[in-house]
Write a protein that holds these residues in place. Sequence first.
Motif, mmCIF file in Angstrom:
data_model
loop_
_atom_site.group_PDB
_atom_site.id
_atom_site.type_symbol
_atom_site.label_atom_id
_atom_site.label_comp_id
_atom_site.label_asym_id
_atom_site.label_seq_id
_atom_site.Cartn_x
_atom_site.Cartn_y
_atom_site.Cartn_z
ATOM 1 N N LYS A 183 0.832 -1.203 0.000
ATOM 2 C CA LYS A 183 0.000 0.000 0.000
ATOM 3 C C LYS A 183 0.862 1.246 0.000
ATOM 4 O O LYS A 183 1.761 1.385 0.826
ATOM 5 C CB LYS A 183 -0.898 0.014 1.228
ATOM 6 N N GLY A 186 -4.441 5.289 -1.663
ATOM 7 C CA GLY A 186 -5.797 4.755 -1.632
ATOM 8 C C GLY A 186 -6.030 3.567 -2.566
ATOM 9 O O GLY A 186 -6.919 2.751 -2.317
ATOM 10 N N LEU A 187 -5.250 3.452 -3.655
ATOM 11 C CA LEU A 187 -5.414 2.337 -4.592
ATOM 12 C C LEU A 187 -5.435 0.996 -3.855
ATOM 13 O O LEU A 187 -6.288 0.135 -4.112
ATOM 14 C CB LEU A 187 -4.280 2.383 -5.632
ATOM 15 N N ASP A 189 -6.186 0.359 -0.700
ATOM 16 C CA ASP A 189 -7.412 0.211 0.096
ATOM 17 C C ASP A 189 -8.573 -0.204 -0.796
ATOM 18 O O ASP A 189 -9.381 -1.056 -0.435
ATOM 19 C CB ASP A 189 -7.795 1.549 0.752
ATOM 20 N N ILE A 484 -3.324 13.192 7.350
ATOM 21 C CA ILE A 484 -2.622 11.940 7.026
ATOM 22 C C ILE A 484 -2.558 11.852 5.514
ATOM 23 O O ILE A 484 -3.588 11.676 4.842
ATOM 24 C CB ILE A 484 -3.383 10.735 7.619
ATOM 25 N N GLN A 490 -0.568 17.923 -5.076
ATOM 26 C CA GLN A 490 -2.016 17.642 -5.158
ATOM 27 C C GLN A 490 -2.707 17.802 -3.806
ATOM 28 O O GLN A 490 -3.869 18.208 -3.728
ATOM 29 C CB GLN A 490 -2.205 16.199 -5.661
ATOM 30 N N LEU A 535 6.643 9.579 8.164
ATOM 31 C CA LEU A 535 6.782 8.147 7.944
ATOM 32 C C LEU A 535 5.459 7.598 7.457
ATOM 33 O O LEU A 535 4.452 8.294 7.463
ATOM 34 C CB LEU A 535 7.214 7.437 9.235
ATOM 35 N N GLU A 538 0.765 2.438 9.164
ATOM 36 C CA GLU A 538 -0.650 2.069 9.234
ATOM 37 C C GLU A 538 -1.130 2.142 10.688
ATOM 38 O O GLU A 538 -2.207 2.651 10.976
ATOM 39 C CB GLU A 538 -0.782 0.633 8.695
ATOM 40 N N GLY A 561 -10.545 10.434 -2.349
ATOM 41 C CA GLY A 561 -10.107 10.730 -0.987
ATOM 42 C C GLY A 561 -10.722 9.721 -0.033
ATOM 43 O O GLY A 561 -11.938 9.488 -0.050
HETATM 44 P P1 ADP Z 1 -4.140 8.939 -2.144
HETATM 45 O O1 ADP Z 1 -4.629 7.646 -2.702
HETATM 46 O O2 ADP Z 1 -4.125 10.054 -3.136
HETATM 47 O O3 ADP Z 1 -2.848 8.830 -1.423
HETATM 48 P P2 ADP Z 1 -6.454 8.725 -0.382
HETATM 49 O O4 ADP Z 1 -7.048 9.681 0.589
HETATM 50 O O5 ADP Z 1 -7.347 8.172 -1.424
HETATM 51 O O6 ADP Z 1 -5.191 9.425 -1.020
HETATM 52 O O7 ADP Z 1 -5.863 7.459 0.410
HETATM 53 C C1 ADP Z 1 -4.844 7.611 1.330
HETATM 54 C C2 ADP Z 1 -4.712 6.326 2.134
HETATM 55 O O8 ADP Z 1 -3.354 6.215 2.538
HETATM 56 C C3 ADP Z 1 -5.528 6.350 3.423
HETATM 57 O O9 ADP Z 1 -5.853 5.025 3.779
HETATM 58 C C4 ADP Z 1 -4.544 6.954 4.441
HETATM 59 O O10 ADP Z 1 -4.849 6.553 5.762
HETATM 60 C C5 ADP Z 1 -3.248 6.343 3.960
HETATM 61 N N1 ADP Z 1 -2.037 7.137 4.240
HETATM 62 C C6 ADP Z 1 -1.635 8.285 3.638
HETATM 63 N N2 ADP Z 1 -0.455 8.697 4.143
HETATM 64 C C7 ADP Z 1 -0.104 7.794 5.101
HETATM 65 C C8 ADP Z 1 1.009 7.656 5.995
HETATM 66 N N3 ADP Z 1 2.006 8.534 5.999
HETATM 67 N N4 ADP Z 1 1.024 6.593 6.830
HETATM 68 C C9 ADP Z 1 0.010 5.692 6.821
HETATM 69 N N5 ADP Z 1 -1.056 5.755 6.014
HETATM 70 C C10 ADP Z 1 -1.120 6.790 5.150
#
Ligand code: ADP
Length: 658
Positions: A183, A186-187, A189, A484, A490, A535, A538, A561
């Motif tokens: 991961k 968001g892709l 997830d 987060i 973007q 960092l 999760e 998002g």
């Molecule tokens: P994008 O796909 O553009 O990064 P989204 O909001 O669709 O943005 O998805 C972001 C996902 O990644 C969420 O599940 C968020 O909790 C996670 N995420 C983003 N940055 C971090 C980080 N530094 N550590 C842990 N999880 C992160």
Amino acid sequence: MASVLPLGQILCGREISAGNIGARGLPLRVRVSFIGSSRRKSSKYDHYFASSNVDLESAEEKIQRLTATVERLKARIAELEGLVPSTRSRVEESMEQQPTPKQLLKSITMNVPVLKPEPSQKLGEIDRLPSIVWPSPSDEIPFWKRGRLRHEVAGLGSTKDVENDRNPLYIIHVTAEMVPLAKVGGLGDVVTGLSRACIDRGHKVEIMIPFYECIPGEQIKGFSPGESYSSYHKGNWISVQVYRGKIAGASVLLVQPKNQFFKGSSIYGGSYDELEAYLFFSRACLEWMQVTNNHPDIIHAHEWHTGAVSMLYWDMYHHLSLKKPRLVLTIHNMEHYGECRMEQLNMCGLEGSTYRTSDKAVDDRTIGHNPERLSLLKGGIVYSNAVTTVSPSYVNETLCSGWLSSTLMKHRSKYFGILNGIDTELWNPETDPYLPVGFSATDLMGKQACKQYLQRGLGLEPDELPTQRKTYQECKRSPLIVCITRLVAQKGIHLIRHAMYHVDQMDGQFVLLGTSRDPRVKGEFEHHATKVCLLCSEELAHLLYAAADIVLVPSMFEPCGLTQMIGMRYGAIPVVRKTGGLADTVFDVEHSKAIDANGFVFEGIDERSLNSALDRALQQFREKPHHWQALVSKVMLLDNSWNKSAREYVGVYNSVRV
Ligand code: ADP
């Protein structure tokens, strides 16, 4: 006629002859006659673009869900009884004061706080929670790494009570990311969440991902070697080993080429050519289906990484033995379009120069340049049977701007916007194993404990807790704002930076959990006085959502998002910029219908616009605690699960299946 392979070349043990590569399988025009339920008759696609309302059907569903929540709470009492026997009667007492599911539903639809407005009583009971070992910044092991099980890798079962769809489908996702193995954003997830939701509806789903060197294979449930075969690359056949496993209930196929591809300590950024590696992966997945005689109804590709799958399918594998599958491509972010040179496309066996036209895969901005470039994303759009993106608003935005808009307009009839959901099992504040204590919309005591836990762990001043003599309203509480995100333009980096200063001035607390590959961006944030965690964690993300009063998402553009939806599930009120999926999921408390109102929204891209929303949120937090608490409970009960979106995806799948 497309010449995709030199005649005489051996493919899958068969010699290519004029007979089996002749006709181009052009993408079919897609008609959708049914997806979800639409009452209006004006347009058959209307339901993709209508915002959802609480109708009778969903009200029924909500009552059922809330009844289930009450049952779970009862189970939790039994659990607490075991941990703290003396508290039983008091917990039962507080349970009796809980509103019924019907009352709660009324509070959602009417936007009135029916939760008992006695926070001092409920939150004052915090000392009764199972004993928490409070962390501090000087702990040797950071508090978010305290020996919690990586439950997702072990695998979650299916727990949803959803009726099976008629005519089950066999779907194979071909993707660069999936939670929790690989991961970055968001892709990952989305692929796992959608797969699990489709499995719950009775479909067969498999996920093919590259076996990145950093994936801990041995931790995957049922991990075992599968088929060995070869796939074509640059004139050679490279050995490939497939491994199988189960992740969160979904079957995963990890594709491991015996060359340097996908080696390295992170998902992206290894020392191999990424574009060539994903081209290889795209073909290796189709090759696997061919050699193992697996004929799914749907091959679902994601992003530019696997945009070439549909080109390879229609111009190569469909002329071999794969006849049945139809192709769906989901665009998660139009910013990445897979720029590709013609000779790079040749490497996977396609003839690059045949795609160099405006109606195929040429990057229109490079026409007349030397050399012209191709775009794998554009190729994917043209050659797939259906194309989806992750929110209705993003459909409209991408049809109106950007260099791919004319291509999308041309393929408008097969282009749909389906809002992402969140996996409500993986993101569940009641059962989340990363939290020191769980909580729910009807019992926010645990949320207050999570906030304290995080404040102490990061060295922020902890909120005062209510006592017999001091009510909740009298206690000193700092609003905690979290963000987060990947730190890229973007996401509105300049507004995030500004928010940090602004929240400081307003006597609030700000925590940023961010990642950046750019040392300048890192440097900019590292030296900030307030709390910044540069960092990817999760575990810490779960704790932050649980602790937060506000989740900030000031994106310049945002296809869907997820952080605003996850934040709401954990009772963090969203403050967002009105764009893409943020505009489809967050509705301003002052400027929207009461039934929808769930956050604070601004439109401009400047600091004053951000302040206008943030200041209103801070003011309400401080001056109207009862309203705030009711809003917290309300957003936690909103349904942003995959249920509805998965139904829409299945509708798209059915509209193109053979
Ligand atoms: P994008 O796909 O553009 O990064 P989204 O909001 O669709 O943005 O998805 C972001 C996902 O990644 C969420 O599940 C968020 O909790 C996670 N995420 C983003 N940055 C971090 C980080 N530094 N550590 C842990 N999880 C992160």
